[in-house]
Design a protein around this motif. Structure first.
Motif, mmCIF file in Angstrom:
data_model
loop_
_atom_site.group_PDB
_atom_site.id
_atom_site.type_symbol
_atom_site.label_atom_id
_atom_site.label_comp_id
_atom_site.label_asym_id
_atom_site.label_seq_id
_atom_site.Cartn_x
_atom_site.Cartn_y
_atom_site.Cartn_z
ATOM 1 N N ARG A 73 0.828 -1.206 0.000
ATOM 2 C CA ARG A 73 0.000 0.000 0.000
ATOM 3 C C ARG A 73 0.866 1.260 0.000
ATOM 4 N N PHE A 74 2.028 1.210 0.620
ATOM 5 C CA PHE A 74 2.971 2.335 0.591
ATOM 6 C C PHE A 74 3.379 2.597 -0.859
ATOM 7 N N ILE A 75 3.666 1.536 -1.591
ATOM 8 C CA ILE A 75 4.059 1.672 -3.002
ATOM 9 C C ILE A 75 2.896 2.223 -3.826
ATOM 10 N N ARG A 76 1.681 1.724 -3.579
ATOM 11 C CA ARG A 76 0.515 2.247 -4.311
ATOM 12 C C ARG A 76 0.288 3.725 -3.989
ATOM 13 N N ALA A 77 0.480 4.110 -2.728
ATOM 14 C CA ALA A 77 0.325 5.523 -2.350
ATOM 15 C C ALA A 77 1.376 6.382 -3.041
ATOM 16 N N THR A 78 2.603 5.873 -3.124
ATOM 17 C CA THR A 78 3.669 6.598 -3.833
ATOM 18 C C THR A 78 3.288 6.782 -5.294
ATOM 19 N N ALA A 79 2.790 5.725 -5.916
ATOM 20 C CA ALA A 79 2.381 5.798 -7.325
ATOM 21 C C ALA A 79 1.279 6.841 -7.513
ATOM 22 N N ALA A 80 0.373 6.933 -6.544
ATOM 23 C CA ALA A 80 -0.731 7.894 -6.648
ATOM 24 C C ALA A 80 -0.244 9.338 -6.571
ATOM 25 N N TRP A 81 0.857 9.575 -5.854
ATOM 26 C CA TRP A 81 1.376 10.934 -5.669
ATOM 27 C C TRP A 81 2.343 11.371 -6.760
ATOM 28 N N ILE A 82 2.850 10.426 -7.548
ATOM 29 C CA ILE A 82 3.807 10.772 -8.611
ATOM 30 C C ILE A 82 3.101 10.642 -9.954
ATOM 31 N N GLU A 83 2.976 11.756 -10.628
ATOM 32 C CA GLU A 83 2.269 11.783 -11.908
ATOM 33 C C GLU A 83 2.889 10.804 -12.896
ATOM 34 N N GLY A 84 2.038 9.973 -13.488
ATOM 35 C CA GLY A 84 2.491 9.029 -14.504
ATOM 36 C C GLY A 84 3.142 7.771 -13.952
ATOM 37 N N ALA A 85 3.189 7.631 -12.641
ATOM 38 C CA ALA A 85 3.843 6.468 -12.043
ATOM 39 C C ALA A 85 2.937 5.244 -12.082
ATOM 40 N N THR A 86 3.553 4.085 -12.130
ATOM 41 C CA THR A 86 2.854 2.802 -12.001
ATOM 42 C C THR A 86 3.371 2.150 -10.722
ATOM 43 N N LYS A 88 5.041 -0.475 -10.565
ATOM 44 C CA LYS A 88 6.410 -0.927 -10.862
ATOM 45 C C LYS A 88 7.402 0.235 -10.730
ATOM 46 N N THR A 89 7.063 1.382 -11.303
ATOM 47 C CA THR A 89 7.992 2.522 -11.201
ATOM 48 C C THR A 89 8.036 3.055 -9.777
ATOM 49 N N ALA A 90 6.899 2.994 -9.077
ATOM 50 C CA ALA A 90 6.879 3.464 -7.693
ATOM 51 C C ALA A 90 7.726 2.561 -6.798
ATOM 52 N N THR A 91 7.729 1.270 -7.065
ATOM 53 C CA THR A 91 8.590 0.347 -6.303
ATOM 54 C C THR A 91 10.042 0.755 -6.487
ATOM 55 N N TRP A 92 10.395 1.086 -7.705
ATOM 56 C CA TRP A 92 11.750 1.553 -8.025
ATOM 57 C C TRP A 92 12.056 2.846 -7.268
ATOM 58 N N ASP A 93 11.105 3.788 -7.304
ATOM 59 C CA ASP A 93 11.280 5.076 -6.620
ATOM 60 C C ASP A 93 11.491 4.875 -5.122
#
Length: 131
Positions: A73-86, A88-93
């Motif tokens: 859920r932390f990764i999904r929240a990160t993806a939601a806050w970064i425009e264009g993120a998925t 997979k990319t949020a996990t990387w971030d």
């Protein structure tokens, strides 16, 4: 010892293989804001003391979390806050930022940080612990 902003962002940029410094900055700000909502007290203050001032402020003035987020859920929240993120990319971030945080925090502090987080965050910090 507080890490300088340029050094922190350069480390995240290298770790995350970001083409621009702006991408490393954006990931760093979002991840620190989400992490700050999960940490309390002395541990959060001590970690903030080792981060660049800009990120320390973000960590100490976090987004509000109603409950601790699991790593997924932390990764999904990160993806939601970064425009264009998925996811997979949020996990990387998340991994790029938190592994640099782990490096500057040191083993003792990271172990105390992990005690405040739900199980599974050790992998995001690049410090897997055997069960």
């Amino acid at each position: 010892m507080r890490m300088h902003w340029d050094a922190f962002i350069a480390a995240v940029q290298e770790r995350g293989k970001y083409p621009s410094q702006q991408e490393a900055e954006r990931a760093s700000r979002v991840v620190m804001a989400l992490l700050g909502a999960h940490l309390v007290g002395e541990v959060r203050a001590e970690l903030a003391g080792r981060l660049p001032e800009t990120l320390a402020f973000v960590l100490l003035n976090p987004l509000q979390a109603h409950e601790p987020l699991s790593p997924d859920r932390f990764i999904r929240a990160t993806a939601a806050w970064i425009e264009g993120a998925t996811e997979k990319t949020a996990t990387w971030d998340v991994s790029a930022v938190l592994s640099v945080v782990a490096d500057i925090a040191g083993e003792d502090l990271i172990n105390r940080v992990l005690l405040q987080l739900p199980p599974g965050y050790d992998l995001l910090f690049g410090h897997p612990h055997p069960d």
